[in-house]
Design a protein around this motif. Structure first.
Motif, PDB file in Angstrom:
ATOM      1  N   LEU A 188       8.278  22.278 -19.147  1.00  0.00           N
ATOM      2  CA  LEU A 188       8.703  21.907 -18.272  1.00  0.00           C
ATOM      3  C   LEU A 188       9.762  21.788 -17.459  1.00  0.00           C
ATOM      4  CD1 LEU A 188      10.548  18.301 -18.371  1.00  0.00           C
ATOM      5  CD2 LEU A 188      11.417  19.357 -20.051  1.00  0.00           C
ATOM      6  N   ALA A 189       9.745  21.897 -16.513  1.00  0.00           N
ATOM      7  CA  ALA A 189      10.193  22.848 -15.061  1.00  0.00           C
ATOM      8  C   ALA A 189      11.221  21.772 -13.968  1.00  0.00           C
ATOM      9  CB  ALA A 189      10.053  23.488 -14.919  1.00  0.00           C
ATOM     10  N   MET A 190      12.383  21.866 -12.960  1.00  0.00           N
ATOM     11  CA  MET A 190      12.857  21.143 -12.442  1.00  0.00           C
ATOM     12  C   MET A 190      12.016  21.604 -10.925  1.00  0.00           C
ATOM     13  SD  MET A 190      16.550  21.019 -12.843  1.00  0.00           S
ATOM     14  CE  MET A 190      17.615  22.743 -12.875  1.00  0.00           C
ATOM     15  N   LEU A 191      11.492  20.826 -10.217  1.00  0.00           N
ATOM     16  CA  LEU A 191      10.638  20.926  -8.787  1.00  0.00           C
ATOM     17  C   LEU A 191      11.865  20.885  -7.881  1.00  0.00           C
ATOM     18  CD1 LEU A 191       8.717  18.298  -8.790  1.00  0.00           C
ATOM     19  CD2 LEU A 191       7.855  20.927  -9.349  1.00  0.00           C
ATOM     20  N   GLU A 223      12.911  17.099  -5.227  1.00  0.00           N
ATOM     21  CA  GLU A 223      13.544  17.389  -6.102  1.00  0.00           C
ATOM     22  C   GLU A 223      12.579  16.872  -7.122  1.00  0.00           C
ATOM     23  OE1 GLU A 223      17.516  17.543  -6.219  1.00  0.00           O
ATOM     24  OE2 GLU A 223      18.080  19.360  -4.810  1.00  0.00           O
ATOM     25  N   GLY A 224      13.090  17.449  -7.853  1.00  0.00           N
ATOM     26  CA  GLY A 224      12.062  16.528  -9.406  1.00  0.00           C
ATOM     27  C   GLY A 224      11.632  17.485 -10.759  1.00  0.00           C
ATOM     28  N   TYR A 225      11.029  16.483 -11.371  1.00  0.00           N
ATOM     29  CA  TYR A 225      10.188  17.058 -12.312  1.00  0.00           C
ATOM     30  C   TYR A 225       9.555  16.835 -12.763  1.00  0.00           C
ATOM     31  CZ  TYR A 225      15.477  16.337 -12.986  1.00  0.00           C
ATOM     32  OH  TYR A 225      16.706  16.140 -12.853  1.00  0.00           O
ATOM     33  N   ILE A 226       8.480  18.255 -13.130  1.00  0.00           N
ATOM     34  CA  ILE A 226       7.068  18.806 -14.253  1.00  0.00           C
ATOM     35  C   ILE A 226       7.623  18.804 -15.501  1.00  0.00           C
ATOM     36  CG2 ILE A 226       6.874  20.809 -13.113  1.00  0.00           C
ATOM     37  CD1 ILE A 226       4.222  20.411 -12.377  1.00  0.00           C
ATOM     38  N   GLN A 227       6.084  18.010 -15.637  1.00  0.00           N
ATOM     39  CA  GLN A 227       5.478  17.835 -17.368  1.00  0.00           C
ATOM     40  C   GLN A 227       4.340  18.067 -17.390  1.00  0.00           C
ATOM     41  OE1 GLN A 227       7.338  15.010 -19.638  1.00  0.00           O
ATOM     42  NE2 GLN A 227       7.774  15.722 -21.223  1.00  0.00           N
ATOM     43  N   LEU A 249       7.365  13.965 -11.629  1.00  0.00           N
ATOM     44  CA  LEU A 249       8.398  12.845 -11.511  1.00  0.00           C
ATOM     45  C   LEU A 249       9.482  13.091  -9.850  1.00  0.00           C
ATOM     46  CD1 LEU A 249       9.573  12.369 -15.083  1.00  0.00           C
ATOM     47  CD2 LEU A 249       8.255  10.691 -13.942  1.00  0.00           C
ATOM     48  N   VAL A 250       9.532  12.364  -9.391  1.00  0.00           N
ATOM     49  CA  VAL A 250      10.844  13.278  -7.982  1.00  0.00           C
ATOM     50  C   VAL A 250      10.414  12.096  -7.315  1.00  0.00           C
ATOM     51  CG1 VAL A 250       8.698  15.087  -7.621  1.00  0.00           C
ATOM     52  CG2 VAL A 250       8.056  12.978  -7.342  1.00  0.00           C
TER      53      VAL A 250
END
Lengths: 304, 141
Positions: B44-47, B68-72, B81-82
């Protein structure tokens, strides 16, 4: 007995009203379809953000120095965000939100807490002021077609108030969209996170979402980059924004649905009224004709 | 490069942008550039705003401008998720450059509080990343 002309005028005005309510129904129906699509498009994203917030919060284990995650020691001021419309003519759409909000405020006061109102939409703002209640801030002008930026503005305001210690809890009230004829008042707690609705059981909409949520045993193995606390620092404001955006979109869909239904009822009522008035007009005309015949016959008899 | 394909889904507030099998996802997190292949460890990281590349098969990858978003990653699936995701063809380089210029002038001139500055710097990074994607011709990668 009203004269023929009075009745005819009334029929004309009711017909005009029916034309307007029909047009409003059509407009609401067209906008409802768009609002429904946007609500459906957001749902997977919102559910995924919620799931992610939940797993990150569990991984972080509550220990965190972030002000947005901090739970205040005393619960004193409760922020109530009422989401409704800018315009009326939508049945109980606006009033049921205001009623729910006022009832919640009364319940807060009974517990010795101070409610603080925030309003999205001119109607709830106006209704609260009319009741002599103070509105901390009103956000207006977008209820029928909310943008993400609108949700961000509201989220920034409540998150700032929370981190500054002005609010100890934040709740949102909005009309959940079920169908054009059915909208229910939903009440969600946004902050503090430990009490937030997101921490409860799986939400209703998750059935259609992709089933990528990890199993509990897998969760411990997830690698967080950076730490879960740092991720939460950005994820929580995003989660608040998305939750508010979802409330705004659902509320917009509900508003169009409620207006469509209200306007359809109004058009139907106008139709019934026109029928009644037409009957009344025919009676009046027949009475006038009978009267005239009687006069002619009486005049003829008087001559003979 | 023939890698095992795996399922990737990209979600934005406006709906699903992509949901298909790819061989590799190449993007940037707050920690650095990453490439995700099949069977990646759960993550789980922040993009960060950058160019997202999806390697679907042989040939050119699919390119997106990512905000900006997140990757899971988990269970041999990746979910991104962006807030915004655009194809390069949807971007208008001129308009982006204009907004970036405006923002930079504001940043240089205004003496605003830290919070506004933080938000403006994030917006600046997003605009810069989008502009890079918009200006790069597809062939010269």
């Amino acid at each position: 007995m009203p004269s023929q002309r009075d009745v005819r005028n009334r029929i004309a005005s009711v017909q005009n009203i029916r034309t307007i309510t029909r047009a409003m129904e059509m407009v609401a129906a067209a906008r409802l379809r768009r609002a429904e699509q946007r609500t459906a498009a957001l749902r997977p994203y919102a559910d995924a953000i919620r799931r992610m917030t939940r797993s990150a919060a569990q991984a972080a284990g509550g220990a965190s120095g972030l002000p947005v995650l901090a739970e205040h020691e005393t619960l004193q001021r409760v922020g109530l965000l009422l989401v409704a419309g800018d315009r009326g003519l939508a049945g109980a759409f606006n009033s049921q939100i205001v009623r729910a909000g006022v009832a919640a405020a009364a319940a807060c006061e009974a517990e010795g807490l101070t409610p603080v109102f925030f309003a999205s939409g001119r109607r709830p703002a106006g209704s609260l002021q009319f009741r002599g209640l103070e509105v901390a801030q009103a956000f207006t002008g977008f209820s029928e077609r909310p943008a993400y930026a609108d949700a961000r503005r509201i989220a920034d305001r409540v998150v700032d108030a929370y981190t500054a210690g002005e609010l100890d809890r934040v709740e949102v009230f909005y009309n959940g969209y079920i169908s054009p004829i059915s909208q229910v008042v939903r009440r969600e707690t946004l902050l503090p996170l430990s009490q937030a609705s997101v921490m409860g059981a799986e939400e209703d909409g998750s059935g259609e979402a992709p089933s990528s949520g990890e199993e509990p045993k897998q969760r411990a193995l997830v690698e967080y980059e950076p730490d879960p606390e740092v991720i939460l620092g950005r994820l929580v404001p995003d989660y608040i924004e998305v939750s508010i955006y979802r409330a705004l979109l659902e509320s917009a869909a509900s508003e169009h649905g409620a207006r469509m239904t209200a306007m359809r009822n109004a058009s139907e009522n106008a139709g019934v009224l026109i029928e009644d008035l037409t009957l009344e007009m025919n009676r009046a005309r027949q009475a006038a004709i009978t009267q005239e015949i009687l006069e002619v016959v009486a005049g003829a008899e008087g001559l003979s | 490069m023939a890698h095992t394909p795996f399922q990737v889904e990209i979600l934005t507030p406006d709906g699903s942008v992509f949901d298909d099998a790819v061989e590799m996802v190449s993007t940037r997190t707050t920690v650095g550039e990453i490439g995700v292949l099949a069977n990646h460890a759960p993550l789980l990281a922040m993009l960060e705003p950058t160019e997202l590349r999806l390697y679907v098969g042989e040939g050119e990858p699919l390119r997106f401008a990512q905000s900006e978003g997140y990757i899971q990653v988990g269970g041999n699936r990746a979910m991104l998720l962006v807030a915004e995701m655009h194809r390069p063809s949807e971007l208008d380089a001129g308009a982006l450059r204009e907004r970036l210029g405006e923002l930079e002038r504001e940043l240089a001139g205004a003496e605003r509080d830290g919070e506004w500055r933080g938000a403006a710097l994030r917006e600046q990074r997003r605009l810069q990343a989008f502009l890079r994607v918009a200006e790069r011709p597809a062939a010269a990668r």
